[in-house]
Design a protein around this motif. Structure first.
Motif, PDB file in Angstrom:
ATOM      1  N   PRO A 306     -68.235 -32.841-104.519  1.00 26.18           N
ATOM      2  CA  PRO A 306     -68.964 -32.080-105.570  1.00 26.18           C
ATOM      3  C   PRO A 306     -69.947 -30.940-105.249  1.00 26.18           C
ATOM      4  N   ILE A 307     -70.255 -30.924-103.938  1.00 26.34           N
ATOM      5  CA  ILE A 307     -71.165 -29.628-103.501  1.00 26.34           C
ATOM      6  C   ILE A 307     -70.480 -28.536-103.632  1.00 26.34           C
ATOM      7  N   LEU A 308     -69.255 -28.513-102.598  1.00 28.44           N
ATOM      8  CA  LEU A 308     -68.548 -27.334-102.655  1.00 28.44           C
ATOM      9  C   LEU A 308     -67.319 -27.266-103.611  1.00 28.44           C
ATOM     10  N   SER A 309     -66.253 -27.847-103.541  1.00 29.11           N
ATOM     11  CA  SER A 309     -65.008 -27.982-104.237  1.00 29.11           C
ATOM     12  C   SER A 309     -63.983 -28.825-103.790  1.00 29.11           C
ATOM     13  N   GLN A 310     -63.265 -29.145-104.646  1.00 26.30           N
ATOM     14  CA  GLN A 310     -62.291 -30.000-104.191  1.00 26.30           C
ATOM     15  C   GLN A 310     -61.501 -29.595-103.352  1.00 26.30           C
ATOM     16  N   GLY A 311     -61.213 -28.217-103.203  1.00 28.70           N
ATOM     17  CA  GLY A 311     -60.406 -27.728-102.024  1.00 28.70           C
ATOM     18  C   GLY A 311     -61.088 -27.821-100.643  1.00 28.70           C
ATOM     19  N   ALA A 312     -62.534 -27.669-100.793  1.00 27.94           N
ATOM     20  CA  ALA A 312     -63.375 -28.025 -99.509  1.00 27.94           C
ATOM     21  C   ALA A 312     -62.794 -29.481 -98.935  1.00 27.94           C
ATOM     22  N   GLY A 313     -62.772 -30.287 -99.892  1.00 23.04           N
ATOM     23  CA  GLY A 313     -62.625 -31.781 -99.420  1.00 23.04           C
ATOM     24  C   GLY A 313     -61.104 -31.972 -98.891  1.00 23.04           C
ATOM     25  N   ILE A 314     -60.098 -31.332 -99.395  1.00 19.14           N
ATOM     26  CA  ILE A 314     -58.906 -31.420 -98.870  1.00 19.14           C
ATOM     27  C   ILE A 314     -58.654 -30.878 -97.768  1.00 19.14           C
ATOM     28  N   ILE A 315     -59.368 -29.577 -97.480  1.00 10.55           N
ATOM     29  CA  ILE A 315     -59.426 -28.796 -96.060  1.00 10.55           C
ATOM     30  C   ILE A 315     -59.854 -29.698 -95.176  1.00 10.55           C
ATOM     31  N   PHE A 316     -61.027 -30.378 -95.408  1.00 14.48           N
ATOM     32  CA  PHE A 316     -61.714 -31.177 -94.346  1.00 14.48           C
ATOM     33  C   PHE A 316     -60.837 -32.327 -93.987  1.00 14.48           C
ATOM     34  N   ALA A 317     -59.998 -33.119 -95.011  1.00 14.47           N
ATOM     35  CA  ALA A 317     -59.178 -34.177 -94.632  1.00 14.47           C
ATOM     36  C   ALA A 317     -57.841 -33.439 -93.873  1.00 14.47           C
ATOM     37  N   LEU A 318     -57.398 -32.612 -94.204  1.00 16.54           N
ATOM     38  CA  LEU A 318     -56.299 -31.697 -93.489  1.00 16.54           C
ATOM     39  C   LEU A 318     -56.634 -31.653 -92.259  1.00 16.54           C
ATOM     40  N   ALA A 319     -57.876 -31.173 -91.985  1.00 12.83           N
ATOM     41  CA  ALA A 319     -58.065 -30.734 -90.448  1.00 12.83           C
ATOM     42  C   ALA A 319     -58.414 -31.860 -89.920  1.00 12.83           C
ATOM     43  N   LEU A 320     -58.803 -32.875 -90.370  1.00 10.42           N
ATOM     44  CA  LEU A 320     -59.158 -34.215 -89.418  1.00 10.42           C
ATOM     45  C   LEU A 320     -57.473 -34.820 -89.086  1.00 10.42           C
ATOM     46  N   LEU A 321     -56.812 -34.744 -90.172  1.00 13.45           N
ATOM     47  CA  LEU A 321     -55.501 -35.219 -89.822  1.00 13.45           C
ATOM     48  C   LEU A 321     -54.684 -34.444 -88.809  1.00 13.45           C
ATOM     49  N   VAL A 322     -54.858 -33.201 -88.901  1.00 12.45           N
ATOM     50  CA  VAL A 322     -54.221 -32.420 -87.645  1.00 12.45           C
ATOM     51  C   VAL A 322     -54.791 -32.725 -86.440  1.00 12.45           C
ATOM     52  N   SER A 323     -56.121 -32.708 -86.479  1.00 11.48           N
ATOM     53  CA  SER A 323     -56.868 -32.900 -85.254  1.00 11.48           C
ATOM     54  C   SER A 323     -56.359 -34.408 -84.500  1.00 11.48           C
ATOM     55  N   GLY A 324     -56.438 -35.186 -85.483  1.00 11.31           N
ATOM     56  CA  GLY A 324     -56.073 -36.602 -84.983  1.00 11.31           C
ATOM     57  C   GLY A 324     -54.613 -36.741 -84.448  1.00 11.31           C
ATOM     58  N   VAL A 325     -53.797 -36.212 -85.087  1.00 14.08           N
ATOM     59  CA  VAL A 325     -52.176 -36.255 -84.711  1.00 14.08           C
ATOM     60  C   VAL A 325     -52.203 -35.541 -83.437  1.00 14.08           C
ATOM     61  N   ALA A 326     -52.844 -34.336 -83.274  1.00 10.29           N
ATOM     62  CA  ALA A 326     -52.796 -33.513 -81.940  1.00 10.29           C
ATOM     63  C   ALA A 326     -53.322 -34.127 -80.777  1.00 10.29           C
ATOM     64  N   SER A 327     -54.481 -34.825 -81.101  1.00  8.61           N
ATOM     65  CA  SER A 327     -55.392 -35.442 -79.772  1.00  8.61           C
ATOM     66  C   SER A 327     -54.504 -36.735 -79.603  1.00  8.61           C
ATOM     67  N   SER A 328     -54.074 -37.282 -80.441  1.00  6.32           N
ATOM     68  CA  SER A 328     -53.398 -38.700 -80.336  1.00  6.32           C
ATOM     69  C   SER A 328     -51.939 -38.328 -79.469  1.00  6.32           C
ATOM     70  N   THR A 329     -51.344 -37.181 -79.627  1.00  7.69           N
ATOM     71  CA  THR A 329     -50.306 -36.656 -79.080  1.00  7.69           C
ATOM     72  C   THR A 329     -50.377 -36.503 -77.617  1.00  7.69           C
ATOM     73  N   SER A 330     -51.565 -35.625 -77.378  1.00  9.47           N
ATOM     74  CA  SER A 330     -51.938 -35.397 -75.906  1.00  9.47           C
ATOM     75  C   SER A 330     -52.291 -36.565 -75.334  1.00  9.47           C
ATOM     76  N   ALA A 331     -52.847 -37.589 -75.858  1.00 12.49           N
ATOM     77  CA  ALA A 331     -53.348 -38.824 -75.220  1.00 12.49           C
ATOM     78  C   ALA A 331     -52.267 -39.556 -74.846  1.00 12.49           C
ATOM     79  N   THR A 332     -51.131 -39.553 -75.437  1.00 16.71           N
ATOM     80  CA  THR A 332     -49.828 -40.020 -75.301  1.00 16.71           C
ATOM     81  C   THR A 332     -49.265 -39.382 -73.904  1.00 16.71           C
ATOM     82  N   LEU A 333     -49.345 -38.080 -73.934  1.00 16.95           N
ATOM     83  CA  LEU A 333     -48.858 -37.264 -72.776  1.00 16.95           C
ATOM     84  C   LEU A 333     -49.579 -37.742 -71.622  1.00 16.95           C
ATOM     85  N   ALA A 334     -50.880 -37.829 -71.714  1.00 16.37           N
ATOM     86  CA  ALA A 334     -51.710 -38.323 -70.621  1.00 16.37           C
ATOM     87  C   ALA A 334     -51.178 -39.879 -69.926  1.00 16.37           C
TER      88      ALA A 334
END
Length: 445
Positions: A306-334
């Motif tokens: 409601p403060i910025l836009s629907q697009g801002a909310g989607i970008i937030f969720a997508l960025a969280l998804l990408v960072s979660g998948v990436a960091s989870s993958t690096s943890a598996t490598l570790a």
């Protein structure tokens, strides 16, 4: 190489005339490689610096204290860069990673303690990352948290697929992860229209807000979420990949590794800072108005729209998804690095190791979700567990890189010792503060 300090980021020069080759004893000579071939290991490491655990602390810091804790984030990333540079130096100078050294150079009982600590830290890391991915999928697709957590097992198959094309394929995909989240949060930050002058000042100038108990607790959480034990094991192993390629002499490799690490962690710092800045610009006025501090991803998403836009909310969720998948993958490598180093499982199928690691580390997250634990509580406890385990990886790292019999002429310089030992002690004290405040032993949590 110039006689500069080990960790001072100076652009290295390969000491060879054009067209000549550097030859490792017993190996075939090679032509001088192009500069970009030295980069890559730190792309994977940097992902851990803005995993969902960091998101949680950045959101709380920005929404509750505005920009005033940005300098804490800058300091924690600087300390993290020093530590990661020691990791790469250990691998390059000795040809062995931190897990192998711990298994070989310490008594069996001590090695077991280090191993158990590493496994616990990986569980805590995956706990935060799996929860982050599950919440992101819930925000984007509306699926239950437990289903989102199960989906993260695809990380194992993603790594297996990429390994068929060589380890540089893994590094390339992590560069894509890093770039994607960076671009998303540049857009998010532009949309939030922060006070850039104040951001610049608070990024480097300590604030008196740190004197309050609440701010100290959040600041310690930022530091505790930044330097992760599994990253120490993983980076020391990844650095060896360049050594095995015979790209250049070890000291030249380390010079390039400084650039690889420092540039990658600067990008990671920028992403963390952007998350905090957006939280401050969008949520902090709300906190001042109605007394609400944004402490969860879903609250942040619902408030952004409601403060910025629907697009801002989607970008937030997508960025969280990408960072979660990436960091989870690096943890598996570790996890593979830790098991191979401590248990000597080099001849076991890597897929089996990765799958078993993921199943073991996934169990606590699934249990927490099925028990309907609040995601914020899960993230907080995961960071406390990581803080407790950090000394079991950091202390051996500092001691090993101080040992001339291991490091040779790449042993830590005097100024490095003067910085790292006090920094290690301070981190230990701060970790005790995190634990004490979380469980109620120390007021202010």
């Amino acid at each position: 190489m110039s006689k500069t300090s080990d960790l001072r980021p100076q652009m290295p020069e390969i000491p060879l005339p054009r067209g000549e080759a550097y030859q490792v004893p017993g190996s075939d000579p090679i032509k001088r490689p192009v500069w970009w071939k030295f980069f890559g290991p730190a792309f994977i490491i940097s992902i851990g610096y803005f995993d969902p655990g960091n998101w949680a602390t950045d959101l709380q810091a920005g929404s509750q204290f505005g920009y005033s804790l940005l300098w804490v984030l800058s300091l924690s990333c600087l300390i993290g860069a020093l530590v990661q540079n020691l990791c790469s130096k250990l691998g390059i100078a000795s040809g062995k990673d931190l897990a192998q050294h711990c298994a070989e150079r310490y008594p069996p009982w001590m090695a077991k303690i280090f191993f158990v600590s590493a496994v616990i830290s990986m569980m805590a890391t995956d706990l935060a990352e799996i929860i982050g991915v599950a919440v992101a999928l819930q925000l984007l697709l509306g699926i239950p948290l437990w289903e989102g957590a199960l989906i993260t097992i695809i990380d194992v198959f993603l790594i297996l697929l990429l390994n068929r094309w060589g380890f540089r394929a893994v590094e390339t995909i992590f560069l894509a992860f890093l770039t994607t989240v960076s671009v998303m949060y540049v857009v998010e930050m532009i949309m939030s229209r922060p006070d850039y002058a104040l951001v610049a000042i608070d990024s480097v100038v300590p604030s008196a807000d740190i004197l309050s108990a609440d701010a100290l607790f959040v600041a310690v959480g930022i530091i505790g979420a930044t330097i992760m034990p599994h990253n120490l094991y993983l980076h020391s192993h990844l650095a060896i990949s360049r050594l095995k390629e015979n790209l250049a002499a070890p000291r030249v490799l380390y010079g390039w590794s400084l650039w690889d690490t420092n540039v990658s962690l600067f990008v990671a710092w920028f992403i963390n800072a952007a998350i905090l800045v957006v939280a401050a610009a969008v949520f902090h006025p709300i906190f001042l108005k109605d007394g609400t501090v944004i402490q969860s991803f879903s609250d942040a998403y619902k408030t952004l729209v409601p403060i910025l836009s629907q697009g801002a909310g989607i970008i937030f969720a997508l960025a969280l998804l990408v960072s979660g998948v990436a960091s989870s993958t690096s943890a598996t490598l570790a996890g593979q690095v830790v098991f191979e180093g401590f248990l000597k499982t080099e001849h076991v199928n890597p897929f089996v190791i990765r799958l078993c690691t993921r199943l073991v580390t996934m169990a606590p997250a699934l249990i927490a979700i099925l028990m309907h634990a609040h995601p914020v509580d899960i993230l907080m406890w995961s960071q406390v567990i990581l803080s407790i385990q950090l000394p079991f990886a950091m202390l051996p790292l500092v001691m090993l890189t101080d040992d001339r019999s291991i490091m040779g002429d790449m042993v830590n310089k005097g100024w490095v010792r003067a910085v790292m030992w006090p920094a290690t002690l301070i981190l230990l004290i701060l970790n005790v503060v995190v634990l004490g405040q979380t469980v109620g032993w120390i007021p202010g949590g």
